[in-house]
Enzyme design. Structure first.
Site, short mmCIF file in Angstrom:
data_model
loop_
_atom_site.label_atom_id
_atom_site.label_comp_id
_atom_site.label_asym_id
_atom_site.label_seq_id
_atom_site.Cartn_x
_atom_site.Cartn_y
_atom_site.Cartn_z
N HIS A 170 -0.30 -12.93 7.90
CA HIS A 170 0.33 -11.84 8.64
C HIS A 170 1.76 -12.23 8.96
O HIS A 170 2.01 -13.35 9.41
CB HIS A 170 -0.44 -11.57 9.93
CG HIS A 170 -0.10 -10.27 10.59
ND1 HIS A 170 1.11 -10.03 11.17
CD2 HIS A 170 -0.83 -9.15 10.76
CE1 HIS A 170 1.12 -8.81 11.69
NE2 HIS A 170 -0.04 -8.26 11.45
N LYS A 609 -3.02 5.46 7.16
CA LYS A 609 -1.68 5.86 6.72
C LYS A 609 -1.73 7.17 5.95
O LYS A 609 -0.81 7.99 6.01
CB LYS A 609 -1.11 4.74 5.84
CG LYS A 609 0.29 4.96 5.33
CD LYS A 609 0.96 3.64 4.99
CE LYS A 609 0.16 2.83 4.00
NZ LYS A 609 0.27 3.37 2.63
#
EC number: 4.1.1.31
Length: 947
Positions: A170, A609
């Site tokens: 990440h 999304k």
């Protein structure tokens, strides 16, 4: 930077004038419970202030202290955000950098204080003799017993129980080892300070020690100056084993097994339920830097980590097991045989210390195994001669069998207490970690597979234009190849760079399986899987590396092919794809050979999304229901792999609640889920938190496998229809903004730090899968991270308020129905709770200041007004459905955080806005780049689940 003024609606004016923290309040009981936390924050903040004053000077300290005072003044409207922002206008970056560092370090220390407070509250309940807390395994076992389950039911559900957290990289989790170690040491010292009755001298000594580590934090760069590499990410991921996993996982596995055996003695359970996985070094979807060499590095580093652990533990065990045959009797022949032929360290071991002799022999064979698989450089020079004299273990099972011999021998001489200590932990470690430590998942996008497989088929003369075939034609061609042992390529094949690279990766995976065993690379995930041919293309690549074998009677493959269904349409089609694949004879035979278990991965990110928060969550729930039915009809066992991110916008939220919110049949004793970014540090940086979080995963998995946790009963079909309608409405509302509003991409790019995430070398992976400006091609992490940094948090709520409002309309009975679902249905309760958490972390006043970065005034006002209107509507609907205007009524821990320290985020947000404006105006200096990156890191640290 002072925002320009533009005409605004009453709703917008009211929203930007009201800091969200004003909507979150603590009652008297909450304030009393949180006072120890406030004391810890004041203590640590005071030490940090002293360090800043001494190290950076009075001027910097006054700027930091003035910023802190103004940040809290904004909450009480004593000052405005303009006043605080004015402190930074016109100052050199060199003057602003210490302020960013100050509030970032404060966020690190405040996180630590909050974690300690949660630990403190649990201890209060335990010392008071309260019932075990929900999400503890003790509470789970009590629920199973109360449900009247018999031994056979428990056995059937949990015989192959498995919980596998999968660590992923990440970009916001970039903290360095020095920072990590300093935090852990402060944590340990704060525990002593909080639990021990200290003399004044002892208290002063501990305070000085904590202050010393705070000083080291201040003088340590929080982020690297160079671009993060995959090697950095591999190192960071492996750090958590020494920090917590090596100690916690063996202990927890043993405790879970013991608790289940005690409660259900006839269930005959022997699970090591928790094992680990990783994507770091195997996930090449959109990451061009993952190569065969990286796969080798990742698997070798993991194996070296666990080998070092075993050798250290065996060395300690050799020192401890000093029992003399002159003082004990009844040593087993098996133990004596184990040490026979091994050259001991001292002559006494030959006849007098058989346990030491046996441990020495075992350690020598582990050294030999490490030498064979990792090379001479992996072991100390002193061990190389030992390794050459013995036979290396063939696999971890042989190693475990010898440890079992030592265990039985200890128990035979009445040394059970000794056997249950270090040796027991080592045996559990071998069960959980083997010689591979963690399974490295491979992942690649289906488009890449299609291109590469098409090239291989063309090179072999099988099919000149694979991409031109329809789905039936592709499945026919691929099935023919997968029922034949003939390879498509040869070592001298002249292939494209892409095909060579992809084959290099799978060949490296095959080599890792050969060296470290089949668990080293357990699955191959197909991103954006939309067809059966997408699944079979991955098998073609595995076949070329020798991992898949068509076989004489039935195919075999040590690696499971795992379709990843991500978009809403793909989730809706997933069950059909699974059914169709299992209808192909060779593939069904393969799944049967793999134990009748089929794994499917669910992507929380792209569905969100694609369609927004509520539509994505409902598509996942519906998709799981369909997959469960499809697997049941096909007679296979289903294991779901949840690709959850840290944020609610990527499937985040409390893991225990999320697992209980799964539909009936979706958790069948087995669960995989990703753990990402700063969430890994928050959960697993030290043993106490790691134990609690892993225990909650196990507890929820067991409960979901054995109990009816949905709570809808006969009302389920009607509820599903209601949510079908609401989800469709939510997706439409979301799409009107994200997909249908002209200029939205321009607004998003300008009002968030999206472009800077890519420009500032954050993480090893590009921000987009392709070089386009389309939202669909943007990776989920930068999509969510960008909205989080600017405090809009849009992926975690947008469209939901409109959907509820439209469905309820002016019919109060519909609101009453949703009230009822909220009370009874864990899924709906989890959806609402997670959304409320996101809303509590959002702030339209700060979002408005980011919006001023959009140069097109008309676009800025139009889009921002849409966001604010929906934000207010969503809060109103959340209040109506939950029956409380307290967004955090069910989350005391986050409420404490918002009230006590969210004002400290104000300077970081305002500094980021100031710096982004300068950067975009042409100031491209290294200093301003680092300063922006530090604000991103600081906000990610403070918010704790940012991407």
């Amino acid at each position: 930077m002072t925002p320009s003024r533009t005409p605004e609606s009453d709703t917008v004016r009211r929203a930007i004038a009201t800091p969200m923290v004003e909507r979150i309040t603590l009652d008297d009981t909450g304030r009393a419970a949180t006072e120890p936390l406030r004391d810890d924050i004041r203590f640590l903040g005071g030490l940090l202030g002293d360090v800043i004053s001494a190290q950076a000077g009075d001027e910097v300290f006054e700027l930091v202290e003035g910023s802190r005072t103004d940040a809290f003044g904004i909450r009480y409207r004593d000052v405005t955000r303009d006043d605080l922002a004015a402190r930074y206008t016109g100052r050199d970056v060199a003057q602003l950098m210490p302020v960013i560092r100050a509030f970032t370090n404060f966020a690190l220390l405040a996180n630590l204080a909050e974690d300690l407070h949660r630990e403190r509250r649990r201890r209060v309940h335990m010392l008071a003799g309260d019932e075990p807390q929900a999400s503890s395994f003790a509470a789970t076992v009590a629920r199973l017993v109360a449900a009247g389950l018999d031994d056979s039911q428990v056995h059937d559900a949990l015989a192959d129980a498995s919980v596998i957290p999968v660590i992923t990289a990440h970009p916001t989790e970039t903290r360095r080892r020095s920072v990590f170690d300093a935090q852990n040491r402060i944590n340990e010292l704060m525990r002593v300070r909080g639990r021990t009755e200290l003399t004044a001298t002892e208290d002063a000594a501990i305070t000085r020690e904590i202050a010393r580590h705070v000083l080291m934090l201040w003088q340590t760069a929080l982020i690297r100056m160079r671009k993060l590499t995959i090697s950095d990410e591999i190192t960071t991921g492996l750090r958590y084993y020494g920090a917590s996993f090596f100690d916690v996982i063996p202990s927890l596995n043993n405790d879970v097994r013991t608790a289940l055996r005690d409660a259900f003695p006839g269930a005959d359970l022997d699970p090591s339920i928790i094992t680990m996985g990783s994507w770091i070094g195997g996930d090449r979807d959109g990451n061009p830097f993952v190569t065969g060499d990286v796969v080798t590095e990742a698997t070798s580093a993991a194996a070296a980590t666990v080998m070092r652990r075993y050798l250290d533990e065996l060395t300690a065990l050799h020192q401890e097991l000093s029992m003399s045959v002159r003082l004990i009797s009844g040593v087993t022949d098996e133990l004596a045989a184990l040490g026979t032929g091994f050259a001991p360290e001292t002559p006494d071991e030959v006849d007098d210390e058989p346990f030491r002799s046996a441990v020495g022999a075992v350690r020598a064979r582990v050294v030999a195994r490490a030498t064979v698989t990792l090379g001479d450089d992996a072991i100390a020079p002193a061990d190389r001669e030992v390794a050459a004299a013995v036979e290396p273990y063939a696999d971890a099972d042989e190693f475990l069998a010898d440890l079992d011999v030592i265990d039985a021998a200890l128990r035979g001489v009445s040394d059970a207490a000794v056997a249950d200590d270090r040796l027991a932990a080592l045996r559990e470690s071998v069960r959980a970690f083997g010689f591979h430590l963690s399974g490295l998942d491979m992942r690649q996008n289906s488009d890449t597979h299609e291109e590469v497989v098409g090239e291989l088929l063309r090179w072999a003369g099988v099919c000149d234009d694979y991409s031109a075939l329809d789905e039936a034609g592709r499945v026919e061609v691929l099935s023919a190849e997968l029922t034949s042992r003939r390879p498509l390529t040869s070592p001298d094949a002249q292939l494209s760079e892409l095909a060579s690279k992809e084959l290099g990766v799978v060949h490296a995976a095959a080599a890792a399986v050969e060296r470290f065993g089949p668990k080293a690379v357990p699955v191959y995930i197909i991103s954006m899987c939309q067809s059966v041919s997408d699944m079979f293309e991955a098998l073609i690549l595995l076949k070329e590396a020798g991992l898949y074998d068509a076989g004489d009677a039935a195919p075999s493959c040590s690696v499971r092919v795992v379709p990843l269904f991500e978009t809403i349409e793909d989730l809706q089609a997933g069950a059909g794809i699974l059914t169709e694949a299992l209808g192909v004879r060779f593939y069904r035979d393969l799944v049967t050979a793999q134990g009748g278990l089929h794994e499917v991965m669910l992507g929380y990110s792209d569905s969100n999304k694609d369609g927004g928060y509520f539509a994505a969550n409902w598509a996942l729930y519906r998709g799981e229901l369909d997959l469960v039915d499809a697997a049941r009809a096909a007679g296979v066992r289903l294991r779901l792999f949840h690709g959850r991110g840290g944020t609610v916008g990527r499937g985040g939220g409390p893991s225990y609640d999320a697992i209980l919110a799964q539909p009936p049949g979706a958790v069948q004793g087995s669960l995989r889920l990703t753990e990402q970014g700063e969430i890994i540090a928050a959960k697993y940086a030290e043993p106490v938190r790691a134990r609690r979080n892993l225990e909650s995963l196990v507890a929820a998995t067991v409960e979901s496998s054995l109990l009816d946790v949905e709570g809808l009963g006969a009302d389920s079909a009607a509820a599903y229809e209601v949510f079908d309608e609401i989800a469709a409405s939510a997706r439409s509302a979301y799409s009107r903004l994200v997909h249908d509003t002209p200029g939205f991409v321009e607004y998003f790019t300008a009002s968030t730090p999206l472009s800077e995430i890519g420009a500032l070398n954050i993480g090893s992976r590009p921000t987009s899968r392709k070089q386009t400006t389309a939202i669909s091609d943007l990776r989920a992490i930068p999509w969510v991270l960008s909205w989080t940094q600017c405090r809009v948090m849009l992926p975690g709520w947008y469209g939901t308020g409109t959907a509820f409002a439209e469905w309820i309309g002016d019919r109060p009975e519909r609101l009453a129905l949703l009230n009822d679902y909220y009370r009874r249905w864990p899924f709906f309760r989890s959806v609402m709770s997670n959304m409320a958490q996101v809303l509590a972390k959002s702030d339209m006043g700060l979002a408005h200041r980011y919006a001023q970065l959009v140069p097109d005034v008309e676009l800025r006002d139009r889009v921002f007004a849409m966001i604010v209107d929906e934000h207010e509507r969503t809060i109103a609907m959340c209040t109506a459905i939950t029956g409380t205007d307290d967004l955090l009524a069910d989350n005391d821990a986050l409420k404490r955080s918002v009230v006590n320290r969210f004002p400290y985020l104000e300077p970081l947000n305002l500094l980021q806005i100031e710096l982004l404006a300068r950067f975009r105006a042409g100031d491209d200096s290294p200093q301003i780049r680092r300063a922006i990156q530090l604000t991103m890191n600081g906000l990610a640290t403070a918010l704790r689940n940012s991407g």
